[in-house]
Each structure stands twice: as structure tokens, then as C-alpha cells.
Design an enzyme around this catalytic site. Structure first.
Site, PDB file in Angstrom:
ATOM      1  N   SER A  63      -3.425   0.154  14.723  1.00  0.00           N
ATOM      2  CA  SER A  63      -4.235   1.373  14.876  1.00  0.00           C
ATOM      3  C   SER A  63      -4.351   1.741  16.348  1.00  0.00           C
ATOM      4  CB  SER A  63      -5.635   1.117  14.303  1.00  0.00           C
ATOM      5  OG  SER A  63      -6.509   2.155  14.707  1.00  0.00           O
ATOM      6  N   ASN A 119       1.419  -2.508   5.440  1.00  0.00           N
ATOM      7  CA  ASN A 119       0.719  -1.234   5.661  1.00  0.00           C
ATOM      8  C   ASN A 119      -0.643  -1.150   4.977  1.00  0.00           C
ATOM      9  OD1 ASN A 119       0.492   1.850   5.908  1.00  0.00           O
ATOM     10  ND2 ASN A 119       0.611   1.522   3.687  1.00  0.00           N
ATOM     11  N   ILE A 150      -5.129   9.919  11.145  1.00  0.00           N
ATOM     12  CA  ILE A 150      -4.166  10.590  10.267  1.00  0.00           C
ATOM     13  C   ILE A 150      -4.904  11.076   9.012  1.00  0.00           C
ATOM     14  CG2 ILE A 150      -1.927  10.414   9.112  1.00  0.00           C
ATOM     15  CD1 ILE A 150      -1.682   9.638  12.035  1.00  0.00           C
ATOM     16  N   ASP A 170      -3.724  -7.343  -4.505  1.00  0.00           N
ATOM     17  CA  ASP A 170      -4.932  -7.263  -3.679  1.00  0.00           C
ATOM     18  C   ASP A 170      -4.688  -8.102  -2.432  1.00  0.00           C
ATOM     19  OD1 ASP A 170      -7.358  -7.339  -2.452  1.00  0.00           O
ATOM     20  OD2 ASP A 170      -8.486  -8.015  -4.216  1.00  0.00           O
ATOM     21  N   GLY A 191       0.817  -1.218   0.000  1.00  0.00           N
ATOM     22  CA  GLY A 191       0.000   0.000   0.000  1.00  0.00           C
ATOM     23  C   GLY A 191       0.846   1.262   0.000  1.00  0.00           C
ATOM     24  N   TYR A 247     -13.143  -3.583  12.183  1.00  0.00           N
ATOM     25  CA  TYR A 247     -11.819  -3.064  11.784  1.00  0.00           C
ATOM     26  C   TYR A 247     -10.823  -3.161  12.940  1.00  0.00           C
ATOM     27  CZ  TYR A 247      -8.316   0.562  10.758  1.00  0.00           C
ATOM     28  OH  TYR A 247      -7.137   1.254  10.582  1.00  0.00           O
ATOM     29  N   LYS A 271      -7.105  -5.294  13.700  1.00  0.00           N
ATOM     30  CA  LYS A 271      -5.847  -4.673  14.120  1.00  0.00           C
ATOM     31  C   LYS A 271      -5.358  -5.294  15.439  1.00  0.00           C
ATOM     32  CE  LYS A 271      -5.190  -1.616  10.817  1.00  0.00           C
ATOM     33  NZ  LYS A 271      -4.138  -1.866   9.801  1.00  0.00           N
ATOM     34  N   SER A 287       1.220   3.459  -2.548  1.00  0.00           N
ATOM     35  CA  SER A 287       0.872   4.468  -3.554  1.00  0.00           C
ATOM     36  C   SER A 287       0.344   5.771  -2.963  1.00  0.00           C
ATOM     37  CB  SER A 287      -0.180   3.886  -4.506  1.00  0.00           C
ATOM     38  OG  SER A 287      -1.182   3.207  -3.775  1.00  0.00           O
ATOM     39  N   ARG A 288      -0.120   5.714  -1.721  1.00  0.00           N
ATOM     40  CA  ARG A 288      -0.750   6.914  -1.132  1.00  0.00           C
ATOM     41  C   ARG A 288      -0.527   6.902   0.376  1.00  0.00           C
ATOM     42  NH1 ARG A 288      -6.259   6.436  -1.339  1.00  0.00           N
ATOM     43  NH2 ARG A 288      -6.302   4.302  -2.121  1.00  0.00           N
TER      44      ARG A 288
HETATM   45  P1  NDP Z   1      -4.911   5.189   2.257  1.00  0.00           P
HETATM   46  O1  NDP Z   1      -6.348   4.952   1.948  1.00  0.00           O
HETATM   47  O2  NDP Z   1      -4.364   6.566   2.129  1.00  0.00           O
HETATM   48  O3  NDP Z   1      -3.993   4.210   1.349  1.00  0.00           O
HETATM   49  C1  NDP Z   1      -4.308   2.853   1.311  1.00  0.00           C
HETATM   50  C2  NDP Z   1      -3.240   2.094   0.558  1.00  0.00           C
HETATM   51  O4  NDP Z   1      -3.578   0.696   0.575  1.00  0.00           O
HETATM   52  C3  NDP Z   1      -3.143   2.492  -0.914  1.00  0.00           C
HETATM   53  O5  NDP Z   1      -1.811   2.308  -1.331  1.00  0.00           O
HETATM   54  C4  NDP Z   1      -4.072   1.480  -1.593  1.00  0.00           C
HETATM   55  O6  NDP Z   1      -3.736   1.250  -2.961  1.00  0.00           O
HETATM   56  C5  NDP Z   1      -3.796   0.236  -0.764  1.00  0.00           C
HETATM   57  N1  NDP Z   1      -4.919  -0.700  -0.776  1.00  0.00           N
HETATM   58  C6  NDP Z   1      -6.234  -0.420  -0.643  1.00  0.00           C
HETATM   59  N2  NDP Z   1      -6.962  -1.561  -0.706  1.00  0.00           N
HETATM   60  C7  NDP Z   1      -6.089  -2.569  -0.892  1.00  0.00           C
HETATM   61  C8  NDP Z   1      -6.226  -3.966  -1.072  1.00  0.00           C
HETATM   62  N3  NDP Z   1      -7.418  -4.587  -1.077  1.00  0.00           N
HETATM   63  N4  NDP Z   1      -5.108  -4.697  -1.270  1.00  0.00           N
HETATM   64  C9  NDP Z   1      -3.893  -4.096  -1.284  1.00  0.00           C
HETATM   65  N5  NDP Z   1      -3.697  -2.785  -1.121  1.00  0.00           N
HETATM   66  C10 NDP Z   1      -4.783  -2.029  -0.932  1.00  0.00           C
HETATM   67  O7  NDP Z   1      -4.712   4.624   3.753  1.00  0.00           O
HETATM   68  P2  NDP Z   1      -3.673   5.024   4.900  1.00  0.00           P
HETATM   69  O8  NDP Z   1      -2.360   5.319   4.317  1.00  0.00           O
HETATM   70  O9  NDP Z   1      -4.319   6.028   5.783  1.00  0.00           O
HETATM   71  O10 NDP Z   1      -3.630   3.661   5.739  1.00  0.00           O
HETATM   72  C11 NDP Z   1      -2.513   2.805   5.721  1.00  0.00           C
HETATM   73  C12 NDP Z   1      -2.597   1.867   6.912  1.00  0.00           C
HETATM   74  O11 NDP Z   1      -2.644   2.615   8.114  1.00  0.00           O
HETATM   75  C13 NDP Z   1      -3.837   0.951   6.922  1.00  0.00           C
HETATM   76  O12 NDP Z   1      -3.453  -0.345   7.333  1.00  0.00           O
HETATM   77  C14 NDP Z   1      -4.734   1.585   7.968  1.00  0.00           C
HETATM   78  O13 NDP Z   1      -5.568   0.629   8.572  1.00  0.00           O
HETATM   79  C15 NDP Z   1      -3.707   2.151   8.924  1.00  0.00           C
HETATM   80  N6  NDP Z   1      -4.194   3.240   9.745  1.00  0.00           N
HETATM   81  C16 NDP Z   1      -4.623   4.419   9.173  1.00  0.00           C
HETATM   82  C17 NDP Z   1      -5.068   5.444   9.973  1.00  0.00           C
HETATM   83  C18 NDP Z   1      -5.570   6.732   9.422  1.00  0.00           C
HETATM   84  O14 NDP Z   1      -6.207   7.483  10.160  1.00  0.00           O
HETATM   85  N7  NDP Z   1      -5.308   7.055   8.170  1.00  0.00           N
HETATM   86  C19 NDP Z   1      -5.102   5.311  11.441  1.00  0.00           C
HETATM   87  C20 NDP Z   1      -4.592   4.063  11.931  1.00  0.00           C
HETATM   88  C21 NDP Z   1      -4.170   3.079  11.097  1.00  0.00           C
HETATM   89  P3  NDP Z   1      -4.413   2.141  -4.167  1.00  0.00           P
HETATM   90  O15 NDP Z   1      -3.747   3.509  -4.062  1.00  0.00           O
HETATM   91  O16 NDP Z   1      -4.053   1.430  -5.411  1.00  0.00           O
HETATM   92  O17 NDP Z   1      -5.869   2.204  -3.884  1.00  0.00           O
END
Ligand code: NDP
Length: 254
Positions: free
Chosen positions: A146, A96, A192, A63, A12, A159, A163, A14-15
Site C-alpha cells: 500500500s 492480493n 483505488i 480464508d 482475492g 493495517y 503492509k 473476485s473483485r
Molecule cells: P476489494 O475489497 O475490492 O476485494 C477484496 C478481495 O479479497 C475479494 O476478492 C475478497 O473476496 C477477498 N477477501 C476478502 N477477505 C478475505 C479473506 N479473509 N481471505 C481471503 N480473501 C479475502 O479490495 P481491493 O481489490 O481494493 O484490495 C486488494 C488488495 O489491494 C488488498 O491487499 C488491499 O490491502 C490492497 N490495497 C487496496 C487499496 C485500495 O485503495 N483499494 C490501496 C492499497 C492497497 P470476496 O469477493 O469473496 O469477498
């Protein structure tokens, strides 16, 4: 790839948090393999960013919820590394990737539960299992958990439970992999500002104010609050940190 650089694999990337982890890992001199789900254009931007920092990067679609594809992913990674780094091995695995799906205990369907379980728990469990033979002894595993395993709100039960499972899994990994000098830790971010779960922590002013009001440091978290700590855990200085849950929430709900 330079043989001197260590190699990190981030899911994950990309973002959001994954992207910031990658930038910080690259700044520390690591080469990068990362995955994205479907957003190739964002993944390509991250590859370019790493290249501009003087490190190597490659991105693969994956995925996390489709465990049947893991063997071919591991094969791809192994072939890439053999060709570009001289061996199929890498050093740091950062689990991640994830999706945010929320609902009350009453309303959560089995489908939603299974999606969360497959991506956040079963996917992490088996991807790690399948990548373990490729991780160098002395390597690191970092699983993204989390803050919701310590504190809670309505609508996060499924969710947050996944975690919680990840944190338990992380301690087991640390125990079983100690003989290979591989450490395993979990990072538990607070809220975040990313696109996660619809992006409300980024865009909803009321939510941002609410989060700030229950956070000792008085603001929502940014991806930049997380990536540097993950990169630090992948330095030699952090080698004695093991089997820990490290919360990065600015003191949320204390
Ligand atoms: P984003 O939504 O910003 O990014 C999610 C990333 O995961 C992207 O790279 C996306 O790829 C990829 N992704 C989405 N679905 C799948 C899938 N089915 N299989 C593989 N990859 C996938 O999320 P965050 O950066 O905020 O979150 C990252 C981690 O941090 C997660 O595990 C989340 O649970 C955890 N987290 C986040 C918090 C928050 O507040 N943001 C708080 C606590 C924990 P693509 O770009 O191609 O869609």
C-alpha cells in the site's frame, strides 16, 4: 490447460484489483487460478470473463486468515494442475486478497489487530511458504502492499504496519529465491476506487475530492491503473525487476 500458457495464482480475484489483474494476465495469454473469500457469484463472473478471453480459469474459496486450511488448499491446487496442466506447478503468485479495517492507535483492539495480521501478513507469509514448492523456477511473486507504507493518515496504523511487514518479507523472498531465478516485488497502490474498507474511495464524493487534491495526476486510482502493471511484471521483459517496491498512486502525497 494449454501447456504453452503460463499459470498465475491470484488471491482475492473476485473483485477490485485482483479481478483487474486477472483480466490483464489472461489478455497476456496466462491461465488463471484464483481465490475468493465468500463471494462465489462474483468469482464465477471472473471465471467466465477469463474463459471468454480464451484462457482457462478456476476459482477456490480461501480464508487468508485461517492458516490451518492452507494445506488442503495447496493440495487442491496441486491436484487441479496435475490433472489439467500435466504437473502440479505454476508460474506467478500474486498475493492480493485483503480487508480494510481502520482505527486509531488508541482504539484498535487486539481482535482487529490479529485479523489484519492474519490476513495481510501471517496469511501471506505462510501461503507463500506452502506454495513455494509448486512455483516453477523462473517464476514471479508479487505482493500487494500500500502507499500507506510511505505516507500516512490517522487510523491506519495496524493495517499499514502489516503492509510494511509485507514489503520487508518481499525483499527476503527475493534474496532467498534468487537461486531459483524467482523474482519477488511489491506493488504499493494509492487510494483505488474499489469496495475496499467500505468502498468510500468509490462512493464518497468528499473523499474522492480529497484524494484527487493530494494526487499529482489529480484523480483517485481505478483498478485499471493496477492490473496491467501486475501483468507486465509477469512478462519476460520484466525479469530483471527484483526486490522492488513499485508504487502505483498517480503521485499521491509527493
Ligand atoms: P476489494 O475489497 O475490492 O476485494 C477484496 C478481495 O479479497 C475479494 O476478492 C475478497 O473476496 C477477498 N477477501 C476478502 N477477505 C478475505 C479473506 N479473509 N481471505 C481471503 N480473501 C479475502 O479490495 P481491493 O481489490 O481494493 O484490495 C486488494 C488488495 O489491494 C488488498 O491487499 C488491499 O490491502 C490492497 N490495497 C487496496 C487499496 C485500495 O485503495 N483499494 C490501496 C492499497 C492497497 P470476496 O469477493 O469473496 O469477498
Amino acid at each position: 490447460m494449454s501447456t504453452k500458457s503460463k499459470i498465475a495464482l491470484v488471491t482475492g480475484g473476485s473483485r477490485g484489483l485482483g479481478r483487474d489483474m486477472i483480466v490483464n494476465l489472461a489478455k497476456n495469454g496466462n491461465n488463471i487460478i484464483f481465490t475468493y473469500h465468500s463471494n462465489k457469484s462474483e468469482a464465477d463472473k471472473v471465471v467466465s470473463e477469463v474463459l471468454s478471453l480464451g484462457q482457462k480459469a478456476v476459482a477456490y474459496p480461501l480464508d487468508l486468515g485461517n492458516i490451518k486450511t492452507f494445506d488442503s488448499f495447496v493440495q487442491q491446487v496441486s491436484e487441479y494442475l496435475s490433472e489439467h496442466a500435466g504437473s502440479p506447478n505454476f508460474d506467478y503468485l500474486i498475493n492480493n486478497a485483503g480487508v480494510g479495517l481502520y482505527g486509531s492507535v488508541t482504539d484498535t483492539t487486539e481482535d482487529v489487530f490479529d485479523t489484519l495480521m492474519n490476513i495481510h501478513f501471517k496469511g501471506v507469509y505462510f501461503l507463500t511458504q506452502k506454495l513455494l514448492p509448486l512455483i516453477n523456477d523462473g517464476g514471479r511473486i508479487i505482493n500487494i502492499s500500500s502507499g500507506l507504507t510511505r505516507f500516512t493518515f490517522p487510523n491506519v496504523s495496524a493495517y499499514a504496519s502489516m503492509k510494511g511487514a509485507i514489503e520487508t518479507y518481499t525483499r527476503s523472498l527475493a534474496k532467498e529465491l534468487g537461486s531459483r531465478q524467482i523474482t519477488a516485488n511489491s506493488i504499493a497502490p494509492g487510494a483505488i476506487a474499489t469496495d475496499f474498507g467500505g468502498g468510500s474511495t468509490k462512493s464518497d464524493k468528499n473523499k474522492r475530492n480529497a484524494v484527487a487534491s493530494i494526487t499529482a495526476l489529480g484523480r483517485v486510482g481505478e483498478p485499471e491503473d493496477i492490473g496491467g502493471v501486475v501483468a507486465f511484471l509477469c512478462t519476460s521483459e520484466a525479469g530483471w525487476v527484483n526486490a522492488q517496491r513499485i508504487e502505483l498512486s498517480g503521485g499521491m502525497m509527493v
